[in-house]
Write a protein that holds these residues in place. Structure first.
Motif, PDB file in Angstrom:
ATOM      1  N   ALA A 105      26.160  60.205  75.990  1.00 44.73           N
ATOM      2  CA  ALA A 105      25.149  60.873  75.167  1.00 44.73           C
ATOM      3  C   ALA A 105      25.137  62.382  75.397  1.00 44.73           C
ATOM      4  N   GLY A 106      25.034  63.113  74.310  1.00 41.76           N
ATOM      5  CA  GLY A 106      24.981  64.562  74.391  1.00 41.76           C
ATOM      6  C   GLY A 106      23.583  65.115  74.250  1.00 41.76           C
ATOM      7  N   VAL A 107      22.581  64.371  74.732  1.00 43.39           N
ATOM      8  CA  VAL A 107      21.181  64.794  74.653  1.00 43.39           C
ATOM      9  C   VAL A 107      20.550  64.681  76.029  1.00 43.39           C
ATOM     10  N   GLU A 108      19.412  65.348  76.203  1.00 46.49           N
ATOM     11  CA  GLU A 108      18.721  65.338  77.489  1.00 46.49           C
ATOM     12  C   GLU A 108      17.870  64.082  77.679  1.00 46.49           C
ATOM     13  N   ARG A 109      17.342  63.550  76.571  1.00 51.58           N
ATOM     14  CA  ARG A 109      16.452  62.397  76.649  1.00 51.58           C
ATOM     15  C   ARG A 109      16.825  61.389  75.570  1.00 51.58           C
ATOM     16  N   ILE A 110      16.559  60.132  75.877  1.00 55.34           N
ATOM     17  CA  ILE A 110      16.818  59.056  74.921  1.00 55.34           C
ATOM     18  C   ILE A 110      15.506  58.346  74.626  1.00 55.34           C
ATOM     19  N   GLN A 111      15.215  58.177  73.350  1.00 49.90           N
ATOM     20  CA  GLN A 111      14.037  57.432  72.906  1.00 49.90           C
ATOM     21  C   GLN A 111      14.483  56.150  72.209  1.00 49.90           C
ATOM     22  N   ALA A 112      13.642  55.143  72.253  1.00 42.35           N
ATOM     23  CA  ALA A 112      13.946  53.876  71.599  1.00 42.35           C
ATOM     24  C   ALA A 112      12.649  53.143  71.295  1.00 42.35           C
ATOM     25  N   THR A 113      12.713  52.229  70.358  1.00 45.19           N
ATOM     26  CA  THR A 113      11.595  51.346  70.057  1.00 45.19           C
ATOM     27  C   THR A 113      11.964  49.939  70.492  1.00 45.19           C
TER      28      THR A 113
ATOM     29  N   GLY B  57       6.576  43.056  75.519  1.00 37.80           N
ATOM     30  CA  GLY B  57       6.847  41.766  76.124  1.00 37.80           C
ATOM     31  C   GLY B  57       8.340  41.518  76.229  1.00 37.80           C
ATOM     32  N   PRO B  58       8.733  40.356  76.787  1.00 34.28           N
ATOM     33  CA  PRO B  58      10.161  40.059  76.930  1.00 34.28           C
ATOM     34  C   PRO B  58      10.790  39.725  75.576  1.00 34.28           C
ATOM     35  N   PRO B  59      12.107  40.025  75.397  1.00 37.99           N
ATOM     36  CA  PRO B  59      12.995  40.627  76.394  1.00 37.99           C
ATOM     37  C   PRO B  59      13.022  42.155  76.339  1.00 37.99           C
ATOM     38  N   GLY B  60      12.370  42.753  75.300  1.00 40.35           N
ATOM     39  CA  GLY B  60      12.489  44.192  75.091  1.00 40.35           C
ATOM     40  C   GLY B  60      11.868  45.028  76.180  1.00 40.35           C
ATOM     41  N   GLU B  61      10.601  44.738  76.544  1.00 41.71           N
ATOM     42  CA  GLU B  61       9.900  45.583  77.501  1.00 41.71           C
ATOM     43  C   GLU B  61      10.522  45.560  78.889  1.00 41.71           C
ATOM     44  N   PRO B  62      10.903  44.404  79.439  1.00 44.53           N
ATOM     45  CA  PRO B  62      11.555  44.425  80.756  1.00 44.53           C
ATOM     46  C   PRO B  62      12.862  45.204  80.753  1.00 44.53           C
ATOM     47  N   PHE B  63      13.567  45.245  79.619  1.00 44.13           N
ATOM     48  CA  PHE B  63      14.843  45.949  79.541  1.00 44.13           C
ATOM     49  C   PHE B  63      14.660  47.450  79.754  1.00 44.13           C
ATOM     50  N   VAL B  64      13.507  47.993  79.353  1.00 42.83           N
ATOM     51  CA  VAL B  64      13.266  49.433  79.507  1.00 42.83           C
ATOM     52  C   VAL B  64      12.232  49.691  80.600  1.00 42.83           C
ATOM     53  N   ASP B  65      12.182  48.830  81.591  1.00 43.33           N
ATOM     54  CA  ASP B  65      11.262  49.020  82.713  1.00 43.33           C
ATOM     55  C   ASP B  65      11.519  50.382  83.365  1.00 43.33           C
TER      56      ASP B  65
ATOM     57  N   LEU C 185       6.786  49.358  71.297  1.00 42.46           N
ATOM     58  CA  LEU C 185       6.594  50.536  72.125  1.00 42.46           C
ATOM     59  C   LEU C 185       7.667  51.560  71.788  1.00 42.46           C
ATOM     60  N   LEU C 186       7.261  52.812  71.614  1.00 42.09           N
ATOM     61  CA  LEU C 186       8.213  53.917  71.555  1.00 42.09           C
ATOM     62  C   LEU C 186       8.335  54.441  72.978  1.00 42.09           C
ATOM     63  N   VAL C 187       9.530  54.340  73.550  1.00 41.60           N
ATOM     64  CA  VAL C 187       9.728  54.683  74.961  1.00 41.60           C
ATOM     65  C   VAL C 187      10.768  55.791  75.077  1.00 41.60           C
ATOM     66  N   GLU C 188      10.780  56.430  76.246  1.00 37.24           N
ATOM     67  CA  GLU C 188      11.682  57.561  76.469  1.00 37.24           C
ATOM     68  C   GLU C 188      12.113  57.611  77.926  1.00 37.24           C
ATOM     69  N   ALA C 189      13.360  58.008  78.160  1.00 36.66           N
ATOM     70  CA  ALA C 189      13.873  58.211  79.516  1.00 36.66           C
ATOM     71  C   ALA C 189      14.853  59.375  79.489  1.00 36.66           C
ATOM     72  N   SER C 190      14.941  60.096  80.592  1.00 36.60           N
ATOM     73  CA  SER C 190      15.906  61.189  80.662  1.00 36.60           C
ATOM     74  C   SER C 190      17.312  60.613  80.810  1.00 36.60           C
ATOM     75  N   THR C 191      18.268  61.262  80.188  1.00 37.20           N
ATOM     76  CA  THR C 191      19.651  60.805  80.277  1.00 37.20           C
ATOM     77  C   THR C 191      20.140  60.886  81.721  1.00 37.20           C
ATOM     78  N   HIS C 192      19.706  61.927  82.433  1.00 38.21           N
ATOM     79  CA  HIS C 192      20.096  62.082  83.835  1.00 38.21           C
ATOM     80  C   HIS C 192      19.625  60.884  84.664  1.00 38.21           C
TER      81      HIS C 192
END
Length: 335
Positions: free
Chosen positions: A118-126, A130-138, A322-329
């Protein structure tokens, strides 16, 4: 009977960058099926994988990145990262794994490759709450809590919408069009669309833009195929559009339609125009597309006024997202 070990499963898995225009037709079709089925599960709408494949095969060069996962030679995972127009440092990720291939580490391997490339600083996703989506982006930061609503176009809902559509609104009338906005309404329609950003949290999901005629035409051309249906309130004395609601239908035999933006100019709010528009839009949709059985729409949980409008016209909570976000680093350090 001999069982396959986790190590052997990993050896059977390959994750690679995916270039739609340069891929074999078989791979393009398979990637689009995985992506379309995953998007439908997430959004409640329908995506035609054949139309998606056609669109990707002629897509202009851009900054969109895509990947695939193969297990024993079969494509079972698809990912796409698009730069966010409102935030160039962020990319919006859609990542899907076929149900039969889940809980095997495939999604994690795919995410690791996305983070590495990825060529970005942060990644967002929806993701689905609940499972399985929410545990995947813990560990990801929750940016917004969203509700996916469904309006079943059954007799009870249609009758409710008929009653609401009969309401009188002095000096205003409802109009509808398919596809491009009529030339005499395109400017005022654009002004209304500019107020979509007034909704709570909207600035976290879309960019501020000038909605002039050229921008409206570009937006219309950029809708994801199918049929574009717009319902609008026109202020009779001025002849201007003062409210609008947007729905798309993917194909003439689609069973699910997707509602997008609904907005009313600030000086015309508080009189029930959004409820009036949405009710009549449901009736119009039923008239034009009798195979459509339901309409889905996503609303920020903090948008109390639109939640009330949706409830009035027969929408009910289908699932939470949920709209979630994490830094690529941070993601790179995790793998």
């Amino acid at each position: 009977m001999r069982f396959t070990s986790r190590r052997e499963v990993a050896d059977l898995l390959a994750v690679e960058a995916f270039e739609a225009k340069a891929s074999r037709k078989r791979d393009l079709d398979a990637w689009c099926v995985v992506f379309a089925e995953g998007q439908a599960e997430l959004s409640g709408g329908t995506v035609d994988p054949r139309a998606l494949a056609e669109r990707l095969s002629v897509e202009a060069e851009g900054r969109v990145q895509r990947w695939l996962a193969r297990r024993a030679g079969t494509i079972c995972g698809a990912a796409e990262l698009r730069p966010q127009q409102h935030d160039p440092a962020a990319g919006f990720l859609r990542l899907f794994v076929t149900p039969s291939a889940r809980r095997r580490g495939i999604g994690s391997r795919l995410l690791a490759r996305v983070a590495a490339d990825a060529g970005v600083e942060r990644i967002q996703a929806t993701v689905l709450a609940g499972p399985p989506g929410e545990p995947f982006v813990d560990g990801w930061r929750v940016v917004l809590r969203l509700e996916l609503h469904e309006q079943r176009l059954d007799q009870d809902t249609l009758w409710r919408c008929h009653e609401l559509a009969m309401a009188a609104h002095s000096d205003r009338r409802l109009v509808f069009w398919e596809g491009a906005a009529p030339a005499h309404w395109v400017a005022s329609f654009g002004r209304v669309m500019g107020h979509v950003l007034d909704a709570p949290g909207a600035e976290l999901q879309m960019a501020s833009r000038a909605w002039d005629t050229a921008a409206v035409r570009a937006w219309e051309a950029g809708m994801d195929g199918g049929h574009l249906l717009v319902g609008a309130v026109v202020h009779s004395p001025s002849g201007d559009v003062v409210g609008a609601t947007v729905t798309t239908v993917q194909g003439g035999e689609a069973r699910v339609a997707e509602q997008h933006d609904t907005a009313v100019l600030p000086e015309h709010r508080g009189g029930g125009l959004a409820r009036w528009m949405k009710a009549r839009q449901a009736l119009r949709l039923h008239e034009l597309f009798p195979t459509v059985e339901s309409v889905t729409v996503t609303v920020n949980r903090q948008n109390a006024s639109m939640l009330a409008v949706n409830q009035a016209v027969g929408f009910r909570l289908l699932r939470e997202r949920l709209l979630v976000e994490a830094s690529t680093h941070r993601l790179r350090a995790c793998f």
